[in-house]
Design a protein around this motif. Structure first.
Motif, PDB file in Angstrom:
ATOM      1  N   ASP A  97       0.842  -1.203   0.000  1.00 48.08           N
ATOM      2  CA  ASP A  97       0.000   0.000   0.000  1.00 48.08           C
ATOM      3  C   ASP A  97       0.876   1.251   0.000  1.00 48.08           C
ATOM      4  OD1 ASP A  97      -2.330  -1.435   0.047  1.00 48.08           O
ATOM      5  OD2 ASP A  97      -2.868  -0.934   2.111  1.00 48.08           O
ATOM      6  N   VAL A  98       0.390   2.289  -0.656  1.00 52.35           N
ATOM      7  CA  VAL A  98       1.083   3.576  -0.672  1.00 52.35           C
ATOM      8  C   VAL A  98       0.163   4.626  -0.065  1.00 52.35           C
ATOM      9  CG1 VAL A  98       2.064   5.392  -2.119  1.00 52.35           C
ATOM     10  CG2 VAL A  98       2.502   2.982  -2.669  1.00 52.35           C
ATOM     11  N   ILE A  99       0.646   5.288   0.981  1.00 54.19           N
ATOM     12  CA  ILE A  99      -0.102   6.341   1.658  1.00 54.19           C
ATOM     13  C   ILE A  99       0.483   7.674   1.224  1.00 54.19           C
ATOM     14  CG2 ILE A  99      -0.738   7.325   3.892  1.00 54.19           C
ATOM     15  CD1 ILE A  99      -0.282   4.483   5.055  1.00 54.19           C
ATOM     16  N   GLU A 100      -0.358   8.511   0.671  1.00 52.02           N
ATOM     17  CA  GLU A 100       0.098   9.805   0.173  1.00 52.02           C
ATOM     18  C   GLU A 100      -0.206  10.909   1.175  1.00 52.02           C
ATOM     19  OE1 GLU A 100      -1.269  10.711  -3.717  1.00 52.02           O
ATOM     20  OE2 GLU A 100      -0.457   8.881  -4.608  1.00 52.02           O
ATOM     21  N   ALA A 101       0.781  11.734   1.435  1.00 56.18           N
ATOM     22  CA  ALA A 101       0.610  12.930   2.262  1.00 56.18           C
ATOM     23  C   ALA A 101       1.231  14.083   1.478  1.00 56.18           C
ATOM     24  CB  ALA A 101       1.275  12.770   3.623  1.00 56.18           C
ATOM     25  N   GLY A 102       0.496  14.588   0.514  1.00 53.04           N
ATOM     26  CA  GLY A 102       1.040  15.606  -0.367  1.00 53.04           C
ATOM     27  C   GLY A 102       2.154  15.050  -1.222  1.00 53.04           C
ATOM     28  N   ASN A 103       3.310  15.703  -1.196  1.00 59.48           N
ATOM     29  CA  ASN A 103       4.469  15.259  -1.981  1.00 59.48           C
ATOM     30  C   ASN A 103       5.251  14.138  -1.294  1.00 59.48           C
ATOM     31  OD1 ASN A 103       4.329  17.097  -4.254  1.00 59.48           O
ATOM     32  ND2 ASN A 103       4.827  18.728  -2.805  1.00 59.48           N
ATOM     33  N   VAL A 104       4.793  13.732  -0.141  1.00 56.76           N
ATOM     34  CA  VAL A 104       5.450  12.664   0.615  1.00 56.76           C
ATOM     35  C   VAL A 104       4.603  11.397   0.531  1.00 56.76           C
ATOM     36  CG1 VAL A 104       6.222  11.931   2.908  1.00 56.76           C
ATOM     37  CG2 VAL A 104       6.525  14.308   2.178  1.00 56.76           C
ATOM     38  N   VAL A 105       5.236  10.269   0.220  1.00 57.41           N
ATOM     39  CA  VAL A 105       4.517   8.995   0.149  1.00 57.41           C
ATOM     40  C   VAL A 105       5.214   7.966   1.025  1.00 57.41           C
ATOM     41  CG1 VAL A 105       3.581   9.405  -2.144  1.00 57.41           C
ATOM     42  CG2 VAL A 105       5.780   8.261  -1.922  1.00 57.41           C
ATOM     43  N   ALA A 106       4.404   7.146   1.698  1.00 60.35           N
ATOM     44  CA  ALA A 106       4.920   6.083   2.550  1.00 60.35           C
ATOM     45  C   ALA A 106       4.420   4.742   2.022  1.00 60.35           C
ATOM     46  CB  ALA A 106       4.462   6.293   3.991  1.00 60.35           C
ATOM     47  N   LYS A 107       5.344   3.870   1.661  1.00 61.09           N
ATOM     48  CA  LYS A 107       4.980   2.541   1.168  1.00 61.09           C
ATOM     49  C   LYS A 107       5.022   1.545   2.312  1.00 61.09           C
ATOM     50  CE  LYS A 107       6.120  -0.961  -2.309  1.00 61.09           C
ATOM     51  NZ  LYS A 107       7.016  -1.329  -3.438  1.00 61.09           N
TER      52      LYS A 107
END
Length: 244
Positions: A97-107
């Motif tokens: 899963d990829v969580i997007e927080a604006g220009n920052v993404v956490a896989k």
């Protein structure tokens, strides 16, 4: 991108990061009592907390993750495998899963071994590049150590899973990738954890004793030969962290 590490109770390390430009943020491994700190930091950065994530159901401290999520209207997230034990609704995370927080993404990287539900987060700042800048490793990989495998009562099987998780998910990341663990020295969640609160994949490959062992059977023997005492009030804390 902004990034903050909070040293908190029981030698735990919590994280708050996100995109100031687009006003989105993620909180990770929040300890009970620290909720106000995250809310204040969000105000300072002028961001909205969209996701609150626990890297696993914690056994050494009371989680403040669900409370913070309720206070700010964010998703409270755990790995999908917790659906069978957690007694309240949560946002399930899946491997990849990829969580997007604006220009920052956490896989999301599912890394069972310390616990079945353990996850790590490979974080990328898209304004700097497509490669992960750092990985939040929870209790899977520490600075100078690796997670203990015995909390589920199947230490040899869990140690084998931990070996696979570390080698297949974490050590495939570039050597310059920074690691930010869930604990530092003084924690009962691993033996020989360093007091330094961060490192890199490359440095740990060179100097972390657990990563020098490349055969799974040797790793299992190494990790199960000297297991530290279980966290104080572990059963009580786990029960509170899964209760409705």
């Amino acid at each position: 991108m902004f990034f903050k590490q909070l040293a908190t109770k029981e030698s735990s390390l919590s994280y708050f990061f996100g995109c100031g430009t687009l006003g989105k943020a993620i909180a990770v491994d929040v300890v009970a009592g620290d909720e106000a700190w995250f809310i204040e930091e969000a105000k300072k950065a002028n961001v909205t907390i969209s996701h609150v994530i626990d890297s696993h159901v914690h056994a050494d401290h009371y989680s403040g993750g669900r409370k913070l999520a309720e206070m700010v209207g964010a998703h409270y997230c755990l790995h999908e495998s917790d659906a069978s034990v957690v007694q309240f609704p949560f946002h399930p995370l899946h491997d990849g899963d990829v969580i997007e927080a604006g220009n920052v993404v956490a896989k999301v990287l599912h890394t069972p071994g310390h616990t079945m539900d353990s996850i790590c987060l490979a974080v990328t700042d898209k304004r700097r590049g497509e490669q992960p800048w750092f990985v939040i490793t929870g209790d899977t990989l520490f600075v100078g150590s690796v997670g203990r495998p015995d909390l589920a009562g199947r230490e040899k099987a869990m140690a084998a899973m931990l070996f696979d998780s570390i080698h297949a998910k974490l050590l495939t990341l570039p050597d310059e990738t920074e690691i930010f663990p869930g604990h530092q020295a003084g924690s009962a969640c691993g033996a020989g954890i360093s007091g330094k609160p961060s490192s890199t994949i490359g440095f740990e490959k060179r100097f972390n004793p657990g990563l020098h062992i490349t055969a799974m059977d040797e790793f299992v023997s190494y990790l199960t030969s000297e297991i530290p005492p279980r966290p104080a009030e572990m059963d009580k804390m786990v029960a509170a962290n899964i209760a409705a």
